[in-house]
Design a protein around this motif. Structure first.
Motif, PDB file in Angstrom:
ATOM      1  N   GLY A  50      47.210  32.019 -65.627  1.00  0.00           N
ATOM      2  CA  GLY A  50      45.909  32.455 -65.118  1.00  0.00           C
ATOM      3  C   GLY A  50      45.036  31.350 -64.560  1.00  0.00           C
ATOM      4  N   VAL A  51      45.575  30.141 -64.430  1.00  0.00           N
ATOM      5  CA  VAL A  51      44.819  29.012 -63.880  1.00  0.00           C
ATOM      6  C   VAL A  51      44.984  29.004 -62.358  1.00  0.00           C
ATOM      7  N   GLY A  52      43.887  28.797 -61.640  1.00  0.00           N
ATOM      8  CA  GLY A  52      43.920  28.759 -60.181  1.00  0.00           C
ATOM      9  C   GLY A  52      44.731  27.590 -59.659  1.00  0.00           C
ATOM     10  N   ILE A  53      45.473  27.830 -58.586  1.00  0.00           N
ATOM     11  CA  ILE A  53      46.311  26.800 -57.975  1.00  0.00           C
ATOM     12  C   ILE A  53      45.659  26.342 -56.679  1.00  0.00           C
ATOM     13  N   SER A  54      45.256  25.082 -56.624  1.00  0.00           N
ATOM     14  CA  SER A  54      44.635  24.551 -55.409  1.00  0.00           C
ATOM     15  C   SER A  54      45.704  24.095 -54.429  1.00  0.00           C
ATOM     16  N   GLY A  55      45.379  24.153 -53.146  1.00  0.00           N
ATOM     17  CA  GLY A  55      46.290  23.679 -52.111  1.00  0.00           C
ATOM     18  C   GLY A  55      47.434  24.613 -51.782  1.00  0.00           C
ATOM     19  N   ALA A  56      47.394  25.845 -52.260  1.00  0.00           N
ATOM     20  CA  ALA A  56      48.431  26.812 -51.906  1.00  0.00           C
ATOM     21  C   ALA A  56      48.151  27.346 -50.502  1.00  0.00           C
ATOM     22  N   THR A  57      49.199  27.541 -49.726  1.00  0.00           N
ATOM     23  CA  THR A  57      49.064  28.100 -48.385  1.00  0.00           C
ATOM     24  C   THR A  57      49.165  29.620 -48.486  1.00  0.00           C
ATOM     25  N   VAL A  58      48.153  30.305 -47.954  1.00  0.00           N
ATOM     26  CA  VAL A  58      48.109  31.768 -48.012  1.00  0.00           C
ATOM     27  C   VAL A  58      48.189  32.310 -46.590  1.00  0.00           C
ATOM     28  N   TYR A  59      49.132  33.223 -46.383  1.00  0.00           N
ATOM     29  CA  TYR A  59      49.308  33.887 -45.094  1.00  0.00           C
ATOM     30  C   TYR A  59      48.914  35.352 -45.246  1.00  0.00           C
ATOM     31  N   LEU A  60      48.088  35.851 -44.323  1.00  0.00           N
ATOM     32  CA  LEU A  60      47.803  37.284 -44.217  1.00  0.00           C
ATOM     33  C   LEU A  60      48.411  37.747 -42.902  1.00  0.00           C
ATOM     34  N   TYR A  61      49.174  38.827 -42.950  1.00  0.00           N
ATOM     35  CA  TYR A  61      49.825  39.328 -41.748  1.00  0.00           C
ATOM     36  C   TYR A  61      50.067  40.828 -41.908  1.00  0.00           C
ATOM     37  N   ALA A  62      50.327  41.482 -40.804  1.00  0.00           N
ATOM     38  CA  ALA A  62      50.604  42.916 -40.824  1.00  0.00           C
ATOM     39  C   ALA A  62      51.936  43.172 -40.135  1.00  0.00           C
ATOM     40  N   ASN A  63      52.818  43.861 -40.820  1.00  0.00           N
ATOM     41  CA  ASN A  63      54.084  44.268 -40.216  1.00  0.00           C
ATOM     42  C   ASN A  63      53.901  45.620 -39.550  1.00  0.00           C
ATOM     43  N   VAL A  64      54.432  45.754 -38.339  1.00  0.00           N
ATOM     44  CA  VAL A  64      54.296  46.975 -37.556  1.00  0.00           C
ATOM     45  C   VAL A  64      55.693  47.473 -37.191  1.00  0.00           C
ATOM     46  N   LYS A  65      55.900  48.773 -37.310  1.00  0.00           N
ATOM     47  CA  LYS A  65      57.195  49.355 -36.939  1.00  0.00           C
ATOM     48  C   LYS A  65      57.256  49.544 -35.432  1.00  0.00           C
ATOM     49  N   THR A  66      58.410  49.232 -34.863  1.00  0.00           N
ATOM     50  CA  THR A  66      58.627  49.398 -33.429  1.00  0.00           C
ATOM     51  C   THR A  66      59.165  50.802 -33.148  1.00  0.00           C
ATOM     52  N   PRO A  67      59.113  51.240 -31.900  1.00  0.00           N
ATOM     53  CA  PRO A  67      59.623  52.576 -31.567  1.00  0.00           C
ATOM     54  C   PRO A  67      61.118  52.752 -31.831  1.00  0.00           C
ATOM     55  N   VAL A  68      61.866  51.649 -31.836  1.00  0.00           N
ATOM     56  CA  VAL A  68      63.316  51.749 -32.067  1.00  0.00           C
ATOM     57  C   VAL A  68      63.683  51.611 -33.540  1.00  0.00           C
ATOM     58  N   GLY A  69      62.699  51.554 -34.419  1.00  0.00           N
ATOM     59  CA  GLY A  69      62.968  51.518 -35.851  1.00  0.00           C
ATOM     60  C   GLY A  69      62.934  50.144 -36.486  1.00  0.00           C
ATOM     61  N   GLY A  70      62.689  49.104 -35.733  1.00  0.00           N
ATOM     62  CA  GLY A  70      62.600  47.757 -36.282  1.00  0.00           C
ATOM     63  C   GLY A  70      61.194  47.446 -36.778  1.00  0.00           C
ATOM     64  N   THR A  71      60.998  46.227 -37.250  1.00  0.00           N
ATOM     65  CA  THR A  71      59.690  45.786 -37.728  1.00  0.00           C
ATOM     66  C   THR A  71      59.377  44.421 -37.132  1.00  0.00           C
ATOM     67  N   ILE A  72      58.124  44.277 -36.661  1.00  0.00           N
ATOM     68  CA  ILE A  72      57.667  42.991 -36.146  1.00  0.00           C
ATOM     69  C   ILE A  72      56.341  42.636 -36.809  1.00  0.00           C
ATOM     70  N   THR A  73      55.970  41.366 -36.764  1.00  0.00           N
ATOM     71  CA  THR A  73      54.682  40.929 -37.281  1.00  0.00           C
ATOM     72  C   THR A  73      53.651  41.042 -36.170  1.00  0.00           C
ATOM     73  N   ALA A  74      52.542  41.714 -36.457  1.00  0.00           N
ATOM     74  CA  ALA A  74      51.484  41.919 -35.464  1.00  0.00           C
ATOM     75  C   ALA A  74      50.801  40.598 -35.135  1.00  0.00           C
ATOM     76  N   ASP A  75      50.078  40.588 -34.008  1.00  0.00           N
ATOM     77  CA  ASP A  75      49.369  39.383 -33.570  1.00  0.00           C
ATOM     78  C   ASP A  75      48.216  39.025 -34.496  1.00  0.00           C
ATOM     79  N   LEU A  76      47.656  39.997 -35.166  1.00  0.00           N
ATOM     80  CA  LEU A  76      46.511  39.751 -36.045  1.00  0.00           C
ATOM     81  C   LEU A  76      47.004  39.189 -37.373  1.00  0.00           C
ATOM     82  N   ARG A  77      46.771  37.898 -37.576  1.00  0.00           N
ATOM     83  CA  ARG A  77      47.194  37.226 -38.809  1.00  0.00           C
ATOM     84  C   ARG A  77      46.279  36.044 -39.072  1.00  0.00           C
TER      85      ARG A  77
END
Length: 122
Positions: free
Chosen positions: A40-67
């Motif tokens: 429960g102790v906070g970890i400093s210097g960790a890299t955090v990524y926020l991203y959104a996966n979007v499904k493509t029309p052919v059934g695949g998944t890509i990462t959206a531009d908003l991150r």
């Protein structure tokens, strides 16, 4: 005649206040991500990524531009501000003594609110 002019002035002032204050609302969405270790102790210097996966029309998944990417502070917290609500995937990484610790999670942002999500790096 004076009474009529008085009512016109009051009406103009009232409409002015209505238009000035009615459309200004805070829509910023704040995502606070806290990275902790297993105790429960906070970890400093960790890299955090926020991203959104979007499904493509052919059934695949890509990462959206908003991150976003950020580093946690000494308390293990990092904040991101977005203009619109969304649901983001969280990936946090920290390498300590040649071992990489990671955590995954999901955070849902709401319009005009701040949301906090705690992830545990293992």
């Amino acid at each position: 005649m004076k009474l009529r002019g008085f009512f016109i002035v009051i009406a103009v002032i009232g409409l002015g206040f209505l238009f000035i204050t009615s459309c200004k609302k805070n829509t910023d969405c704040v995502a606070n991500v806290v990275c902790n270790d297993s105790t429960g102790v906070g970890i400093s210097g960790a890299t955090v990524y926020l991203y959104a996966n979007v499904k493509t029309p052919v059934g695949g998944t890509i990462t959206a531009d908003l991150r976003a990417t950020g580093l946690t502070d000494e308390a293990g917290k990092v904040s991101f501000t977005f203009k619109l609500p969304a649901i983001y995937d969280i990936k946090a990484l920290k390498t300590i003594s040649a071992k990489t610790y990671s955590a995954l999670g999901i955070i849902k942002l709401e319009e005009g609110k701040g949301v906090e999500k705690v992830v545990v790096l293992r």
